[in-house]
Design a protein around this motif. Sequence first.
Motif, PDB file in Angstrom:
ATOM      1  N   LYS A 169      10.285  -6.105   3.743  1.00 34.26           N
ATOM      2  CA  LYS A 169      10.935  -4.838   4.477  1.00 34.26           C
ATOM      3  C   LYS A 169       9.257  -4.164   4.825  1.00 34.26           C
ATOM      4  N   LYS A 170       9.492  -3.777   5.832  1.00 36.81           N
ATOM      5  CA  LYS A 170       8.225  -3.095   6.267  1.00 36.81           C
ATOM      6  C   LYS A 170       8.073  -1.599   5.939  1.00 36.81           C
ATOM      7  N   THR A 171       6.393  -0.889   4.804  1.00 43.06           N
ATOM      8  CA  THR A 171       6.769  -0.543   3.957  1.00 43.06           C
ATOM      9  C   THR A 171       6.637   0.515   5.668  1.00 43.06           C
ATOM     10  N   ALA A 172       6.219   2.136   5.008  1.00 46.43           N
ATOM     11  CA  ALA A 172       5.946   2.947   5.872  1.00 46.43           C
ATOM     12  C   ALA A 172       4.977   2.966   6.667  1.00 46.43           C
ATOM     13  N   GLN A 173       4.228   3.541   5.266  1.00 39.82           N
ATOM     14  CA  GLN A 173       3.279   3.260   5.409  1.00 39.82           C
ATOM     15  C   GLN A 173       2.107   1.940   6.232  1.00 39.82           C
ATOM     16  N   ALA A 174       2.756   1.083   6.238  1.00 40.70           N
ATOM     17  CA  ALA A 174       2.283   0.134   7.256  1.00 40.70           C
ATOM     18  C   ALA A 174       2.742  -0.518   8.404  1.00 40.70           C
ATOM     19  N   VAL A 175       3.795   0.616   8.753  1.00 40.97           N
ATOM     20  CA  VAL A 175       3.987   0.625  10.402  1.00 40.97           C
ATOM     21  C   VAL A 175       3.463   1.846  10.455  1.00 40.97           C
ATOM     22  N   ARG A 176       3.306   3.666   9.925  1.00 37.88           N
ATOM     23  CA  ARG A 176       2.204   4.559  10.103  1.00 37.88           C
ATOM     24  C   ARG A 176       0.929   4.063  10.701  1.00 37.88           C
ATOM     25  N   PHE A 177       0.434   2.505   9.347  1.00 35.07           N
ATOM     26  CA  PHE A 177      -0.910   2.111   9.973  1.00 35.07           C
ATOM     27  C   PHE A 177      -0.865   1.891  11.156  1.00 35.07           C
ATOM     28  N   SER A 178      -0.020   0.891  11.838  1.00 37.23           N
ATOM     29  CA  SER A 178       0.057  -0.146  12.895  1.00 37.23           C
ATOM     30  C   SER A 178       0.178   0.808  14.429  1.00 37.23           C
TER      31      SER A 178
ATOM     32  N   GLN B   3      -9.180   7.640   9.845  1.00 34.97           N
ATOM     33  CA  GLN B   3      -6.951   8.490  10.194  1.00 34.97           C
ATOM     34  C   GLN B   3      -6.562   8.286   9.248  1.00 34.97           C
ATOM     35  N   PHE B   4      -6.212   7.808   8.926  1.00 34.24           N
ATOM     36  CA  PHE B   4      -4.686   6.778   7.899  1.00 34.24           C
ATOM     37  C   PHE B   4      -4.871   7.952   6.608  1.00 34.24           C
ATOM     38  N   SER B   5      -6.454   7.778   6.363  1.00 29.57           N
ATOM     39  CA  SER B   5      -6.701   8.299   4.630  1.00 29.57           C
ATOM     40  C   SER B   5      -5.947  10.150   4.540  1.00 29.57           C
ATOM     41  N   LYS B   6      -6.222  10.450   5.789  1.00 27.43           N
ATOM     42  CA  LYS B   6      -6.506  11.707   6.071  1.00 27.43           C
ATOM     43  C   LYS B   6      -5.290  12.305   6.265  1.00 27.43           C
ATOM     44  N   GLU B   7      -3.937  11.305   6.621  1.00 30.28           N
ATOM     45  CA  GLU B   7      -2.086  11.596   6.623  1.00 30.28           C
ATOM     46  C   GLU B   7      -1.593  11.439   5.274  1.00 30.28           C
ATOM     47  N   PHE B   8      -2.612  10.374   4.580  1.00 30.60           N
ATOM     48  CA  PHE B   8      -1.929   9.757   3.518  1.00 30.60           C
ATOM     49  C   PHE B   8      -2.919   9.686   2.558  1.00 30.60           C
ATOM     50  N   PRO B   9      -3.317  10.706   1.747  1.00 30.22           N
ATOM     51  CA  PRO B   9      -4.830  10.964   1.109  1.00 30.22           C
ATOM     52  C   PRO B   9      -4.522  10.555  -0.900  1.00 30.22           C
ATOM     53  N   SER B  10      -2.963  10.507  -1.170  1.00 24.04           N
ATOM     54  CA  SER B  10      -2.479   9.499  -1.864  1.00 24.04           C
ATOM     55  C   SER B  10      -2.337   8.223  -2.650  1.00 24.04           C
ATOM     56  N   VAL B  11      -2.134   7.745  -1.178  1.00 29.26           N
ATOM     57  CA  VAL B  11      -2.260   6.469  -0.844  1.00 29.26           C
ATOM     58  C   VAL B  11      -3.608   5.328  -1.080  1.00 29.26           C
ATOM     59  N   SER B  12      -3.702   4.821  -2.028  1.00 21.78           N
ATOM     60  CA  SER B  12      -4.820   3.652  -2.515  1.00 21.78           C
ATOM     61  C   SER B  12      -5.120   2.743  -1.465  1.00 21.78           C
ATOM     62  N   ILE B  13      -5.809   2.175  -0.904  1.00 23.90           N
ATOM     63  CA  ILE B  13      -6.302   1.116   0.760  1.00 23.90           C
ATOM     64  C   ILE B  13      -7.131  -0.216  -0.275  1.00 23.90           C
ATOM     65  N   SER B  14      -6.709  -1.460   0.250  1.00 23.59           N
ATOM     66  CA  SER B  14      -7.292  -2.185  -0.012  1.00 23.59           C
ATOM     67  C   SER B  14      -7.170  -3.354   1.558  1.00 23.59           C
TER      68      SER B  14
END
Length: 329
Positions: free
Chosen positions: A297-306, A134-145
């Motif tokens: 500081k929490k990143t916006a991506q980390a907050v949304r992923f949570s 689901q996260f990848s659909k919302e943030f397609p340009s963000v790479s994930i580790s």
Amino acid sequence: MARFAGVFRAPARSSNLKGELALNLQKLRALHSVIVTGSVTGAATRLHLTQPAVSRSLSALEAELGFKLFNRLGGRLVPTPQGEAFSRECERILLDIDDLTRIGKEIRANRGGRLRIVAMPQLARSLLVPALAQFSKEFPSVSISLEVRERREVERWASGLRFDVGIVMLPTQFEMLTSHSFAELVPVAVLHPDHPLAANKTILPSDLIEDRFIALDRTTLLRQIVDGMYVQAGLAANIWVEVSSAFIACQMVGAGMGVSISDPFSAALLAERDVVVRPCKTSARLNYAFVYPRHSKKTAQAVRFSEIVRSTLENLMGRFEFVQGQTIR
């Protein structure tokens, strides 16, 4: 980083900074490569250097640190206790430097950033994979580790602060991490479909004392919680098998080897086909939390992923009766 001041000392002239840094990194890479390959020869091949160059780097590093990094035993280089401890810190530094290089490339390529996650295996399989989709659909340009580690490794790995969000079972002991509990779940009994108690809605620990019990090893938090459940009841489980993985324990139940008490995430992977899963009637709870680096500081991506993880857990609870009605924060 202060403890490595000798390794990363300030150069006498700013014009020498690049050369000094490269030289000191070469020493750290030489140490790391010897640890990885087990020999100076292997390290030289790995680094495309000569063996004397690697040996000189190690000798210079030992001189700066003031202790031996290796002992030679039977023709082999064996790390000293100090060398082993230093090499772990060295690996973290090199990984951070590699991360900086990668981040620079992503910025240059106008990538959308990176989300770094560390979590336990049982959470990764049943909860994080759908959340990441689901996260990848919302943030397609963000790479994930995604770094998957056992709980006893998660905290040590996360203490290196090379992550944006971690998911662990509380309690956590590291002051440099801040935690936010998001779920409090009841341990579950895992039974073979043919078990006489398979039709029960709930299971007491005392219901299983006559069965061969498949337990996790004593170093795991879940094992400690389950042991506490039996101590509270004044009973002892008939432990027949000990394993390090809750998922493997559930698979063993499905193969007819006995019964187990598990976390809901591990059991959920097999609940619809191989095993019967029922909530335990107990006051014990499994407390799951997000952890973040305390001073970042929490990143916006980390907050949304949570937020997505919470939503995914709600969907999981809707699918499986054994986690319905439990606490999500």
